[in-house]
Design an enzyme around this catalytic site. Structure first.
Site, PDB file in Angstrom:
ATOM      1  N   THR A  35       0.711  -1.153  -0.050  1.00 43.35           N
ATOM      2  CA  THR A  35       0.049  -0.098  -0.079  1.00 43.35           C
ATOM      3  C   THR A  35       0.839   1.238  -0.015  1.00 43.35           C
ATOM      4  O   THR A  35       2.020   1.186   0.538  1.00 43.35           O
ATOM      5  CB  THR A  35      -0.942  -0.092   1.103  1.00 43.35           C
ATOM      6  OG1 THR A  35       0.008  -0.022   2.234  1.00 43.35           O
ATOM      7  CG2 THR A  35      -1.931  -1.188   1.160  1.00 43.35           C
ATOM      8  N   CYS A  36       0.386   2.314  -0.692  1.00 49.64           N
ATOM      9  CA  CYS A  36       1.253   3.579  -0.934  1.00 49.64           C
ATOM     10  C   CYS A  36       2.545   3.313  -0.948  1.00 49.64           C
ATOM     11  O   CYS A  36       2.818   2.597  -1.918  1.00 49.64           O
ATOM     12  CB  CYS A  36       0.841   4.244   0.404  1.00 49.64           C
ATOM     13  SG  CYS A  36       1.067   6.304   0.094  1.00 49.64           S
ATOM     14  N   SER A  37       3.590   3.826  -0.293  1.00 56.90           N
ATOM     15  CA  SER A  37       5.069   3.609  -0.567  1.00 56.90           C
ATOM     16  C   SER A  37       5.384   2.336  -0.472  1.00 56.90           C
ATOM     17  O   SER A  37       6.394   2.042  -0.693  1.00 56.90           O
ATOM     18  CB  SER A  37       5.569   4.675   0.328  1.00 56.90           C
ATOM     19  OG  SER A  37       5.434   4.545   1.679  1.00 56.90           O
ATOM     20  N   GLY A  90       3.899  -0.080  -1.589  1.00 56.45           N
ATOM     21  CA  GLY A  90       3.829  -0.527  -2.729  1.00 56.45           C
ATOM     22  C   GLY A  90       4.852  -0.555  -3.499  1.00 56.45           C
ATOM     23  O   GLY A  90       5.084  -1.447  -4.400  1.00 56.45           O
TER      24      GLY A  90
END
Length: 567
Positions: A302-304, A306
């Site tokens: 998720t987000c960074s 990812g």
């Protein structure tokens, strides 16, 4: 009158509702400083000096509007979604109504001035940023005398609300850097009423604690899922309160679930870079494979987190990851300037931010959160200013806000590596990033892993069109989901959310506009589709493990572990 209908209760409900949409999960690709905001102010005042005719035109227009307001001819009103002026006094009282209309006219005059100058598009964005902050700060609702709800409570409480507000203000000066507290931190405790799904830490290295969660079904899918959260937020957004825990939902669906809990680095860890995190993640992946008996696993980033997952998949994890799920994750860093902070994302601001963290040794999530708050001041500052200080209320007790305030740090080298992605865009340009001697080339990943990408329609941190590019990088067969919510709410979207809806389809080369016209529209939470997608790709059912860990990786401490408590 029941408590649910009291104005104060409605105000608290409004704050928590807006918080769920506006909370800022921190994105290290967005890098700016207080100086950048001052530079935005400089652009505005320079335009005032250089273009006096435009300024005079707007001043005359404003004076004319004041005349209409005084004579009762003005029909000006706040926008439909502006809840600051919901109190009926703003309509019923001639004084308050006139003050409101004058305020709106002034804000419009400033906005029009910037729009009509000869500034470049980028400078207009910066100047608009400054005027927005200025106009929001000077709203009459932020004043004790002008705010009808605040003056009413001052009288009704015999002055007690003023004393309570002053107490809250002093506490925030001492403990919160002078900004209003967004949450009652005493209302929650990690491991008790947050992050309380049963499990255990089954592996630990210098950077990671690996949590295995106890199964909740007699049978489980053999291929497990490992969740990789952002490094600048605590992991337990995935396991918040039980009613919105993604971990609990997966366990009830028969998915063996593991989660990474990153360590909160200090200045001594300044040299941990993306390669260090990928190597540590590789150890955790091997532990998951060993414990589950599966040759490969599914991974969710998720987000960074990812970004870390994608870099790992393209290098060390190429033979170990079968399915990849990315949520609110921006891999095409060339589109970072499309976010709500685009006017401040320039090569100069990025390099300055990288140098600042290098000198300090870390990027502090608290500093980043305070700066982000000024990007949406009505929702993240002035809302709480009114609630905490003018009304004298305690900050709301809301789990999402608690998690958002529980930030971590990034080591300087990792922050620098993330900033470098802005310049090299390695997931689009093969060969620009190397980890452990292996270059990142996403073309080698396409067709070898099944991918599922989730974006939020109203996400202002990682805009959905930029996340659509993430799906495109992973290939035409990637499943793309567009949830009808923002950055964090795209994740915290359980089936109990009756307002949820989403669009789903393939991320084809036809582009995001074609996706909007061809995607299937569904009511409900995307979690249900994701559960089915994941179950179909998680191998056969087997008996649920009777205990957590194994002989090589025994249970060390109960979930949520120890790293999550490090400050």
């Amino acid at each position: 009158m029941s408590i649910e209908t009291r104005p104060e209760a409605q105000k608290t409900d409004s704050i928590t509702e807006q918080a769920s949409r506006q909370t800022l999960a921190l994105n290290p690709l967005v890098a700016f400083r207080g100086k950048d905001l001052l530079d935005s102010a400089g652009v505005f005042f320079k335009a005032m000096i250089n273009e006096p005719r435009v300024a005079a035109d707007q001043w005359l227009s404003f004076v004319g509007e004041l005349t209409d307001i005084a004579s009762g001819k003005s029909e000006r009103a706040p926008g439909a979604g502006d809840k600051r002026f919901a109190d009926p006094t703003w309509k019923s009282s001639p004084v308050h109504s006139g003050l409101l209309k004058a305020y709106l006219a002034w804000g419009e005059a400033l906005d029009n001035f910037v729009s009509e100058t000869s500034l470049s598009a980028a400078d207009k964005e910066r100047a608009h940023l400054f005027t927005t902050i200025l106009v929001d700060a000077l709203a009459p609702t932020n004043s004790l005398i002008a705010n009808p709800a605040a003056t009413r409570k001052l009288i009704d409480s015999g002055g007690q609300s003023l004393l309570s507000g002053l107490k809250n203000y002093i506490e925030d000066l001492v403990k919160n850097g002078g900004l209003p507290s967004q949450v009652d931190m005493a209302a929650f405790k990690v491991g008790e009423n947050l992050a309380n799904t049963p499990g255990a830490v089954v592996f630990r290295n210098e950077l990671i604690e690996l949590i295995q969660y106890a199964p909740m079904t007699a049978k489980v899918r053999k291929r497990p899922l490992l969740m990789t959260p952002p490094q600048i937020n605590k992991f337990y957004a995935m396991d918040l309160s039980p009613d919105k825990s993604m971990v609990k939902f997966l366990l009830e669906s028969g998915i063996q679930t593991f989660c990474v809990s990153w360590r909160n680095p200090t200045v001594e860890n300044r040299n941990w870079g993306l390669d260090t995190y990928a190597a540590a993640l590789d150890e955790a992946v091997d532990a998951v494979r060993d414990i589950s008996g599966s040759d490969d696993i599914s991974m969710m980033g998720t987000c960074s987190g990812g970004i870390t997952s994608a870099a790992y998949l393209a290098t060390l994890g190429a033979a170990k990851i079968k399915n990849l799920v990315l949520a609110v994750c921006l891999l095409d860093t060339g589109s970072a300037s499309d976010s709500a902070f685009g006017s401040l994302i320039t090569p100069e601001t990025m390099l300055a931010a990288k140098e600042a963290s290098r000198l300090r040794g870390v990027l502090d999530g608290q500093d980043l959160a305070r700066m982000f708050a000024w990007m949406r001041p009505n929702d993240l500052i002035w809302n709480y200013w009114v609630n905490n200080y003018l009304l004298g209320n305690a900050p709301p007790a809301f789990d999402i806000l608690y998690w958002n305030a529980d930030t971590t740090r990034l080591p300087a080298r990792l922050h620098g590596d993330y900033i470098d992605l802005y310049f090299t865009n390695p997931f689009v340009n093969p060969g620009k990033l190397t980890l452990d001697g292996r270059t990142v080339d996403m073309d080698r990943v396409k067709g070898k892993v099944d991918t599922y990408v989730v974006a939020g329609l109203t996400d202002h941190i990682t805009p959905w069109k930029a996340v659509f590019n993430t799906a495109r990088i992973l290939g035409d067969e990637a499943t793309f989901v567009l949830s009808s919510s923002g950055h964090l709410q795209s994740l915290l979207n359980p089936p109990t959310n009756k307002k949820a809806s989403y669009m789903i389809g393939a991320a084809t080369s036809a582009g995001h506009e074609a996706f909007l016209s061809s995607a299937e529209k569904r009511q409900g939470s995307w979690w249900l589709d994701w559960r089915d997608w994941l179950s179909q790709r998680s191998d056969a059912e087997v008996d649920a493990p009777a205990s957590l860990g194994n002989a090589r990786h025994p249970a060390l401490v109960p979930a949520p572990g120890s790293y999550v408590f490090e400050r």
